[in-house]
Design a protein around this motif. Structure first.
Motif, PDB file in Angstrom:
ATOM      1  N   PHE A  63     122.505  26.854   1.536  1.00  0.00           N
ATOM      2  CA  PHE A  63     121.493  27.672   0.443  1.00  0.00           C
ATOM      3  C   PHE A  63     120.067  27.949  -0.563  1.00  0.00           C
ATOM      4  O   PHE A  63     119.248  28.357  -0.062  1.00  0.00           O
ATOM      5  N   GLY A  64     120.853  25.737  -1.120  1.00  0.00           N
ATOM      6  CA  GLY A  64     119.760  26.045  -2.037  1.00  0.00           C
ATOM      7  C   GLY A  64     118.037  25.928  -1.255  1.00  0.00           C
ATOM      8  O   GLY A  64     116.876  26.412  -1.744  1.00  0.00           O
ATOM      9  N   ASP A  65     118.942  25.506  -0.214  1.00  0.00           N
ATOM     10  CA  ASP A  65     117.496  24.479   0.685  1.00  0.00           C
ATOM     11  C   ASP A  65     116.685  25.642   0.953  1.00  0.00           C
ATOM     12  O   ASP A  65     115.479  25.403   1.187  1.00  0.00           O
ATOM     13  N   ALA A  66     117.874  26.848   1.711  1.00  0.00           N
ATOM     14  CA  ALA A  66     116.986  27.891   2.098  1.00  0.00           C
ATOM     15  C   ALA A  66     115.780  28.645   1.155  1.00  0.00           C
ATOM     16  O   ALA A  66     114.822  29.448   1.720  1.00  0.00           O
ATOM     17  N   VAL A  67     116.652  29.426   0.100  1.00  0.00           N
ATOM     18  CA  VAL A  67     115.729  29.310  -1.045  1.00  0.00           C
ATOM     19  C   VAL A  67     114.389  28.693  -1.019  1.00  0.00           C
ATOM     20  O   VAL A  67     112.931  29.577  -1.941  1.00  0.00           O
ATOM     21  N   ALA A  68     114.972  27.711  -1.574  1.00  0.00           N
ATOM     22  CA  ALA A  68     113.465  26.531  -1.332  1.00  0.00           C
ATOM     23  C   ALA A  68     112.740  26.981  -0.698  1.00  0.00           C
ATOM     24  O   ALA A  68     111.338  26.523  -0.766  1.00  0.00           O
ATOM     25  N   LYS A  69     112.505  27.006   0.497  1.00  0.00           N
ATOM     26  CA  LYS A  69     111.903  26.988   1.796  1.00  0.00           C
ATOM     27  C   LYS A  69     111.430  28.674   2.252  1.00  0.00           C
ATOM     28  O   LYS A  69     110.427  28.432   2.954  1.00  0.00           O
ATOM     29  N   LEU A  80     113.243  29.285  -9.030  1.00  0.00           N
ATOM     30  CA  LEU A  80     113.459  27.361  -8.884  1.00  0.00           C
ATOM     31  C   LEU A  80     113.250  26.417  -9.486  1.00  0.00           C
ATOM     32  O   LEU A  80     114.292  26.126  -9.978  1.00  0.00           O
ATOM     33  N   LEU A  81     113.297  26.665 -10.964  1.00  0.00           N
ATOM     34  CA  LEU A  81     113.316  26.208 -11.752  1.00  0.00           C
ATOM     35  C   LEU A  81     114.825  25.856 -12.402  1.00  0.00           C
ATOM     36  O   LEU A  81     115.140  24.967 -12.929  1.00  0.00           O
ATOM     37  N   ASP A  82     115.162  27.083 -12.399  1.00  0.00           N
ATOM     38  CA  ASP A  82     116.685  27.094 -12.736  1.00  0.00           C
ATOM     39  C   ASP A  82     117.329  26.778 -11.635  1.00  0.00           C
ATOM     40  O   ASP A  82     118.407  25.873 -12.119  1.00  0.00           O
ATOM     41  N   MET A  83     117.290  27.031 -10.769  1.00  0.00           N
ATOM     42  CA  MET A  83     117.568  25.741  -9.370  1.00  0.00           C
ATOM     43  C   MET A  83     117.663  24.933  -9.965  1.00  0.00           C
ATOM     44  O   MET A  83     118.416  23.712  -9.951  1.00  0.00           O
ATOM     45  N   MET A 114     117.035  18.548  -4.738  1.00  0.00           N
ATOM     46  CA  MET A 114     116.220  18.244  -5.890  1.00  0.00           C
ATOM     47  C   MET A 114     114.816  18.307  -6.382  1.00  0.00           C
ATOM     48  O   MET A 114     113.532  18.693  -6.463  1.00  0.00           O
ATOM     49  N   LYS A 115     114.591  16.890  -5.131  1.00  0.00           N
ATOM     50  CA  LYS A 115     113.350  16.866  -4.479  1.00  0.00           C
ATOM     51  C   LYS A 115     112.500  18.485  -4.510  1.00  0.00           C
ATOM     52  O   LYS A 115     110.939  18.287  -4.877  1.00  0.00           O
ATOM     53  N   LEU A 116     113.141  18.370  -3.676  1.00  0.00           N
ATOM     54  CA  LEU A 116     112.123  20.185  -3.004  1.00  0.00           C
ATOM     55  C   LEU A 116     112.219  20.573  -3.703  1.00  0.00           C
ATOM     56  O   LEU A 116     110.621  21.380  -3.630  1.00  0.00           O
ATOM     57  N   LEU A 117     112.908  21.182  -4.695  1.00  0.00           N
ATOM     58  CA  LEU A 117     112.591  22.324  -5.311  1.00  0.00           C
ATOM     59  C   LEU A 117     111.603  21.829  -6.507  1.00  0.00           C
ATOM     60  O   LEU A 117     111.058  23.382  -6.520  1.00  0.00           O
ATOM     61  N   ALA A 118     111.486  20.755  -6.546  1.00  0.00           N
ATOM     62  CA  ALA A 118     109.945  19.720  -8.254  1.00  0.00           C
ATOM     63  C   ALA A 118     109.029  20.418  -7.309  1.00  0.00           C
ATOM     64  O   ALA A 118     108.199  20.866  -7.449  1.00  0.00           O
ATOM     65  N   GLN A 119     108.999  19.537  -6.070  1.00  0.00           N
ATOM     66  CA  GLN A 119     107.315  19.791  -4.781  1.00  0.00           C
ATOM     67  C   GLN A 119     107.072  21.399  -4.780  1.00  0.00           C
ATOM     68  O   GLN A 119     106.256  21.765  -5.198  1.00  0.00           O
ATOM     69  N   LEU A 170     110.975  18.084 -14.510  1.00  0.00           N
ATOM     70  CA  LEU A 170     110.007  18.400 -13.227  1.00  0.00           C
ATOM     71  C   LEU A 170     108.822  17.521 -13.110  1.00  0.00           C
ATOM     72  O   LEU A 170     108.684  17.340 -12.407  1.00  0.00           O
ATOM     73  N   PHE A 171     107.996  17.385 -14.045  1.00  0.00           N
ATOM     74  CA  PHE A 171     106.582  16.746 -13.722  1.00  0.00           C
ATOM     75  C   PHE A 171     107.170  15.194 -13.971  1.00  0.00           C
ATOM     76  O   PHE A 171     106.468  14.668 -13.786  1.00  0.00           O
ATOM     77  N   GLN A 172     108.194  14.539 -14.508  1.00  0.00           N
ATOM     78  CA  GLN A 172     108.468  13.387 -14.319  1.00  0.00           C
ATOM     79  C   GLN A 172     108.993  13.020 -13.049  1.00  0.00           C
ATOM     80  O   GLN A 172     109.259  11.811 -12.047  1.00  0.00           O
ATOM     81  N   GLU A 173     108.977  13.665 -12.303  1.00  0.00           N
ATOM     82  CA  GLU A 173     109.156  13.502 -10.707  1.00  0.00           C
ATOM     83  C   GLU A 173     107.960  13.333 -10.311  1.00  0.00           C
ATOM     84  O   GLU A 173     107.581  12.554  -8.782  1.00  0.00           O
ATOM     85  N   PHE A 174     106.884  13.410 -10.442  1.00  0.00           N
ATOM     86  CA  PHE A 174     105.577  13.002  -9.966  1.00  0.00           C
ATOM     87  C   PHE A 174     105.216  12.261 -10.445  1.00  0.00           C
ATOM     88  O   PHE A 174     104.674  12.106 -12.106  1.00  0.00           O
TER      89      PHE A 174
END
Length: 258
Positions: A63-69, A80-83, A114-119, A170-174
């Motif tokens: 479900f999270g993946d579907a929301v992100a996409k 997305l930030l909450d997720m 997690m990475k998808l949400l950040a991206q 989130l910025f630490q992911e990049f």
């Protein structure tokens, strides 16, 4: 899906995800304690015993993946930030629960979400910047006061400041070579510049040059003074570009008073 409906669903998703992870962590701990020292593969045993919990976790991640996409919008950024925040909270437990090869698919799915949400959130900063700069709303402000677009953008920025700790994570992911504070400053400066560019275009509706200048001064002053107040209660440093902008505004206002 409407913004309010999505927020409600994500609120429930967050709660169910936290509960599921806690239950699975407890089952993993019990399994490890009961079968400690026994030669057979206790990881495979955990996978079988926790099958129901794993299935629930898989559904939640899907479900999270579907929301992100799904379709993007400026309001959806905060969902997305909450997720992302809750995924970061459960990350260490997820890595322990699904540490073995039998659970690698679940571990990779969780870290992948997690990475998808950040991206996606990162890309939505660019989307919002472009949306602001290309705004073509026809609202006329005849007296040169603050434009509704300016108010909407500043409100968006205020919401971003409510997510300061999440944005730092989130910025630490990049890996960009700059610290998280600098990255937030860059994002903020680009949004402010996009708004100023749009306001420059909207100012052309005024035939009176003096009223045009007053319109720009009022709006940019509102922008920068609002951002200044936000930074006073923030650990982040006010971007130098914004400080410079404020000086230009004051000079423009003083010139109009001559």
């Amino acid at each position: 899906m409407q913004s309010d409906a999505l927020e409600a669903k994500i609120g429930k998703w967050t709660k169910y995800l936290q509960i599921t992870v806690k239950l699975l962590a407890g089952e993993r701990k019990i399994c490890d304690e009961v079968f400690e020292g026994i030669s057979f593969n206790k990881d495979q045993c955990f996978t079988e015993l926790a099958r129901t919990g794993v299935a629930v976790a898989k559904t939640l991640l899907s479900f999270g993946d579907a929301v992100a996409k799904s379709k993007r919008s400026s309001e959806k950024l905060f969902v997305l930030l909450d997720m992302y925040e809750v995924m970061h909270e459960v990350r260490s437990e997820v890595e322990v629960i699904f540490q073995d090869s039998f659970c690698s698919e679940m571990r990779e799915a969780a870290l992948g979400l997690m990475k998808l949400l950040a991206q996606t959130a990162h890309e939505m900063f660019v989307d919002f910047e472009e949306l602001v700069e290309k705004d073509t709303s026809k609202t006329n402000v005849h007296d040169g006061t603050v434009h509704p677009l300016t108010i909407r953008v500043i409100n968006h920025v205020k919401f971003l400041f409510d997510y300061q700790s999440t944005l730092k994570l989130l910025f630490q992911e990049f890996e960009t070579g700059s610290d998280t504070e600098s990255q937030l400053a860059v994002v903020l400066t680009k949004i402010m510049q996009a708004l100023q560019n749009n306001l420059d275009g909207k100012s052309n509706q005024y035939k009176d040059p003096a009223l045009m200048s007053i319109f720009l001064a009022n709006n940019i002053h509102y922008m920068v003074s609002s951002v200044r107040r936000l930074f006073r209660r923030s650990p982040f440093k006010l971007p130098a570009a914004v400080v410079h902008q404020h000086r230009l505004i004051l000079a423009a206002v003083e010139f109009q008073e001559l």
